[in-house]
Motif scaffolding. Structure first.
Motif, short mmCIF file in Angstrom:
data_model
loop_
_atom_site.label_atom_id
_atom_site.label_comp_id
_atom_site.label_asym_id
_atom_site.label_seq_id
_atom_site.Cartn_x
_atom_site.Cartn_y
_atom_site.Cartn_z
N ILE A 115 0.84 -1.21 0.00
CA ILE A 115 0.00 0.00 0.00
C ILE A 115 0.87 1.26 0.00
CG2 ILE A 115 -1.64 1.34 1.40
CD1 ILE A 115 -2.87 -1.39 2.24
N SER A 116 2.04 1.18 0.66
CA SER A 116 2.93 2.35 0.72
C SER A 116 3.48 2.72 -0.65
CB SER A 116 4.09 2.07 1.69
OG SER A 116 4.98 1.11 1.14
N TYR A 117 3.44 1.77 -1.62
CA TYR A 117 3.89 2.06 -2.97
C TYR A 117 2.85 2.83 -3.79
CZ TYR A 117 7.58 -1.41 -2.12
OH TYR A 117 8.64 -2.11 -1.62
N GLY A 118 1.73 3.16 -3.15
CA GLY A 118 0.68 3.90 -3.84
C GLY A 118 -0.39 3.02 -4.45
N ASN A 119 -0.37 1.73 -4.15
CA ASN A 119 -1.40 0.83 -4.68
C ASN A 119 -2.71 1.07 -3.94
OD1 ASN A 119 0.19 -0.85 -6.56
ND2 ASN A 119 1.31 -1.41 -4.70
N THR A 120 -3.76 1.28 -4.69
CA THR A 120 -5.07 1.53 -4.08
C THR A 120 -6.09 0.48 -4.50
OG1 THR A 120 -5.63 3.03 -5.91
CG2 THR A 120 -4.67 4.02 -3.92
N LEU A 121 -5.65 -0.70 -4.82
CA LEU A 121 -6.58 -1.76 -5.18
C LEU A 121 -7.42 -2.12 -3.96
CD1 LEU A 121 -4.22 -4.10 -7.22
CD2 LEU A 121 -5.98 -2.60 -8.12
#
Length: 966
Positions: free
Chosen positions: A256-262
């Motif tokens: 999630i910290s990588y910007g993944n918003t799935l």
């Protein structure tokens, strides 16, 4: 299109294609130059009666087909309705002309994608079946690959796992024949196989497939690509199933910290927080997922998991509202029975149980069972289906049967009617059978061990229920079933392994497969050793990839072997021995004592040649306190530390032995089947009489076995007793972390056999000769890691090579073939100790040798003095040479210590009780003294007969009377 990627049968937003088609399904791949597609097999005979009309049709078909493929190539950037119109028009044109089977197959495949996007999965399946039929007898190509892959996907989505497995396996078995496959297509295949085995519950094999998918995917997609993130999500989901929730939480936060918003990531993170009972955090992330989710399947899962969170927060009204929403949405979306719907009913039952509404809970469990079974529709909660194969999800069905059995028992406690307890018992029986089916589907020992550890409580509850029914009815069948439950709970994985080992020479089995199986096992053992030894992340990644590939290959070989029905039946249908058969295997002077430890009780089964009993003994807090004090006294004692275990030893004796002593005290030989923590303490070290300070060993010889299944059917024939012995550290030069074992040279020097000392006592020498001798004796160092048993090892002489070249690790021992070895003596500290796993006992080095096929093991539970160990072992072999059985030979050696008047400290069990005999105890040698006496007597008789014959010839007289001869 509106459907998105499905990972682990859940859908997410972001992609324009359904779950199993998250990369372009290239039924007709684009050309290398990116030009428009040419319809395959579009060349039609020019002798057609209307060439002008045909030419118009061809032009129209080319234009439409180019447009279709351009839209498919553009990340599926199209709307399914208009796409279906174009595909239908192309189909109408193509159907007018013969010889376009490949084009039709491609069109049906593309239609299937549109049908799937429109929620018409049945039509999608029908289209793909037509596509497959048109490809019949054609060479395997990418088009056929994708047809089978997509069909497998659709079947898995509808919970038809057998059909899904057929289509995935068809591809996997012919993978080399599918020319020109791209890595992104292999990425999809490995991911789908991972999802399939995840749904089967074989999480270890699922993880191997996901690792393969990740490796292929990273060679095609950037690390932050959604395809890679979804596979990583799947891998983390497996970690959760493998009881590593805190590691899973850390990895989800990293993604999630990588910007993944799935939304699936937030959903799964919330679900993971449920496992560690952090319900506020779970609610936070599930609500975040709910705000992002647009996919119905994910919404159903979200409602179910929100309900579980609210149950944890004791907000039952909110939980019920979520479950009702899940059920309503499920019935609109799914047209068939499915696991998600059953899960909703099971959660409603949980709420009813927590509110003490047991009847309502049972009704909900029954609704779940009806949803999970394809053919069962009985609404009476006393009933359950007899056919346990025809189910939507085996793991869910097992969980439902187990929970319903508990609820029926609760109903009995509030309303003590016999039918309630009987119904509970029946459901426990079915749950146990379901456990067997699930375990058989697992490919790795690790997965089976984890499953046994999780399901151990089922047997505990089942035994208690059977015992109570026996007390009420006095029907022998309940007592016998309780014993069968106890047996099934013990060493299932080990018994299967030994069954497979013995079956390798079964007539009709392909010898090349047997050879490959052995090679892969050895290779996996080596890779596990190297993995534990490396600290280089790049090397570790490569080893993990090789390990995953080897484990997958091994599972495929074992699948092929199990196609031989006799092999499969003999490997898995190792039913507990019947009471009558066990009695036949017991000698008149033997008693079998089997323990099953429940949370608050010990169930003790005793069997002799004449009797069979079952006792339940309440375990007080004093028992557990005394057990721990006794264990500490035995394991922690050292030089100058006094033994303080006598009093706690007697307390343990009063709980475990005294209740049945009247039934077994007249039996000289005891065969003990321990359970749980009892594996740490030798029964012979218990004090039976504090006044006289007498130990059990002073009256009885004790040996141990993993279950009654391991009792020998008949006495083993005597052997020549050839010995292979190693003492690597008799006199070693100064080495870091290596302590000499000065008594080990004397220990093996007293043996007659092939002996290796110091530099000659190498791991290579052991591996080359291990299965060529009756007896293997290892007088060396060993190290056991209870939290990570696979790192445990036995040491040989260290050379200049890598550390693993001089250490025999547990995975390597598993891969050995010791079916010709009669006995292994591991004269090394703590070789019999290890990690305690419910249902399988101690995962120790000694168990690993049993796994390799050795029927008899003498091993050490704790550290002892080097010189005293040598003395004990020399006495043990001296007794063996006299013809004693192994347990009696070891007992006599221990009694020499116990009764050594010159050294009173040797009465302490610390110095003699650490060695135990496991398995077959039959004698290795005939008594040479008896043979000598017999030979002398025979010679004397022969000489007398010759003398009498000669005398009779020279002096004929009447026959001698008996008095005269005397």
């Amino acid at each position: 299109m509106t459907r998105a990627v499905n990972a682990i049968c859940l859908k997410t937003v972001g992609l324009k294609v359904s779950c199993l088609i998250f990369t372009i399904v290239a039924f007709c791949p684009p050309s290398a130059t990116g030009e428009a597609h040419t319809p395959p097999e579009y060349t039609i005979s020019s002798s057609h009666p209307n060439d002008s009309a045909m030419h118009k049709d061809m032009l129209r078909c080319r234009v439409l087909y180019a447009k279709v493929n351009a839209l498919f190539d553009d990340n599926f950037n199209f709307t399914s309705g208009p796409m279906m119109q174009m595909l239908t028009e192309i189909m109408d044109i193509t159907m007018r002309y013969p010889g376009a089977d490949t084009l039709l197959s491609d069109l049906y495949g593309k239609m299937a994608i549109c049908y799937q996007d429109l929620g018409k999965d049945e039509d999608a399946v029908a289209s793909l079946r037509k596509a497959k039929a048109l490809r019949k007898n054609k060479k395997p190509d990418r088009s056929l690959f994708n047809i089978y892959l997509t069909l497998g996907n659709l079947f898995m989505k509808s919970y038809a796992y057998d059909s899904a497995e057929y289509h995935f396996t068809y591809i996997e078995d012919r993978l080399a024949q599918f020319r020109g496959l791209r890595k992104n297509e292999l990425h999809r295949l490995w991911n789908e196989l991972g999802v399939l085995h995840y749904n089967y519950g074989d999480h270890k094999l699922a993880l191997n497939y996901y690792q393969q998918a990740l490796q292929n995917g990273l060679s095609v997609f950037p690390p932050q690509a959604e395809q890679i993130v979804m596979v990583q999500n799947n891998i983390i989901a497996v970690l959760l199933r493998l009881d590593r929730p805190h590691e899973a939480i850390r990895k989800y936060h990293t993604l999630i910290s990588y910007g993944n918003t799935l939304p699936i990531l937030f959903h799964n993170l919330g679900k993971t927080y449920q496992r560690v009972e952090k319900y506020d955090s779970a609610l936070l992330y599930l609500k975040k997922a709910e705000s992002l989710a647009s996919d119905d399947v994910l919404k159903i899962k979200l409602f179910n998991n929100l309900a579980i969170t609210y149950i944890g927060l004791k907000d039952y009204d909110q939980a019920l509202r979520c479950l009702d929403n899940a059920i309503l949405l499920n019935r609109r979306f799914y047209k068939t029975k499915n696991a998600a719907l059953a899960y909703s009913y099971m959660n409603k039952a949980r709420i009813c149980e927590q509110q003490h509404k047991i009847i309502e809970a049972l009704k909900e469990y029954q609704a779940a069972i009806r949803v999970l079974h394809f053919d069962f529709n009985d609404s009476s909660f006393y009933t359950a289906p007899d056919d346990l194969n025809n189910v939507v999800s085996r793991p869910y069905f097992f969980e439902c049967l187990h929970n319903k059995a508990i609820a029926l028992r609760k109903l009995y406690e509030t309303s003590p009617q016999h039918q309630h307890l009987q119904a509970s018992f029946i459901h426990y029986e079915k749950a146990a059978k379901m456990m067997d089916l699930i375990r058989k589907s697992y490919s790795s020992e690790e997965a089976k061990l984890l499953f046994s550890n999780h399901t151990h409580m089922v047997y505990e509850e089942a035994i208690a229920t059977a015992f109570e029914l026996y007390e009420h009815t006095k029907e022998e069948r309940y007592k016998e079933t309780a014993f069968a439950f106890s047996e099934k709970a013990k060493m299932t994985v080990l018994s299967e392994a030994l069954g497979a080992l013995k079956l390798k020479k079964l007539p009709g089995l392909p010898t090349d497969l047997i050879s490959e199986q052995a090679q892969y096992k050895r290779n996996i053992g080596r890779l596990l050793v190297r993995l534990g030894d490396t600290r280089d992340s790049a090397v570790s990644l490569k080893i993990r990839s090789d390990l995953a590939a080897s484990e997958i290959a091994l599972s495929k070989i074992e699948d092929q072997l199990e196609k031989n029905k006799r092999y499969r039946n003999l490997k898995y249908d190792r039913k507990p021995l019947g009471i009558s058969e066990i009695r036949l295997r017991l000698q008149k002077n033997e008693a079998l004592i089997e323990y099953y430890l429940a949370q608050h009780d010990a169930f003790i089964f005793t069997l002799t040649a004449d009797d069979f009993t079952l006792h339940r003994v309440p375990l007080s807090s004093s028992f557990f306190d005394s057990f721990e004090k006794l264990k500490a006294s035995l394991y922690a004692a050292g030089e100058g530390v006094a033994y303080r275990g006598a009093s706690p030893s007697y307390t343990v004796y009063k709980h475990l032995v005294e209740p049945v002593s009247g039934l077994i005290n007249d039996k000289k030989n005891w065969i003990v089947v321990p359970d749980g923590m009892l594996s740490y303490i030798p029964i012979e070290a218990l004090v039976s009489d504090t006044a006289a300070s007498r130990f059990v060993i002073e009256e009885h010889a004790v040996r141990y076995t993993y279950s009654s299944l391991f009792l020998p059917a008949a006495d083993e024939t005597s052997s020549d007793g050839s010995i292979l012995a190693f003492a690597p550290f008799d006199h070693v030069k100064k080495m870091p972390d290596i302590h000499p074992l000065k008594g080990s040279g004397k220990e093996i020097g007293a043996l007659q056999g092939t002996l290796y000392y110091n530099e000659a006592a190498t791991k290579t020498a052991f591996l080359q000769q291990a299965n060529a001798f009756d007896v293997i004796h290892l007088a060396t160092h060993a190290e056991t890691f209870s939290e990570d048993p696979l790192r445990s090892f036995i040491s040989f002489y260290p050379g200049l090579q890598q550390a693993y070249d001089s250490k025999l690790y547990m995975p390597e021992i598993y891969a050995l073939d010791l079916d010709k070895t009669k006995m292994i003596v591991i004269s090394a500290c703590e070789a019999g100790s290890g990690k305690l796993m419910n249902g399988e006992g101690l995962i120790s080095l000694s168990r690993a040798f049993a796994f390799a096929g050795c029927p008899s093991i003498v091993t050490s539970l704790w550290k002892a003095d080097d010189e005293l160990t040598a003395t004990l072992m020399i006495s043990f072999y001296r007794n063996l040479k006299k013809g004693y059985t192994k347990d009696e030979a070891l007992r006599n050696a221990k009694l020499e210590f116990l009764h050594a008047g010159q050294d009173h400290r040797l009465r302490s069990p610390v110095f003699w009780a650490n060695f135990i005999c496991i398995g077959d105890a039959s004698a290795l040698y005939n008594d040479s003294t008896i043979y000598t006496i017999s030979a002398i007597v025979a010679l004397i008789l022969l000489l007398v007969m010759v003398f009498l014959k000669v005398k009779k010839k020279h002096r004929p007289v009447p026959a001698f009377s008996e008095e005269e001869l005397n």
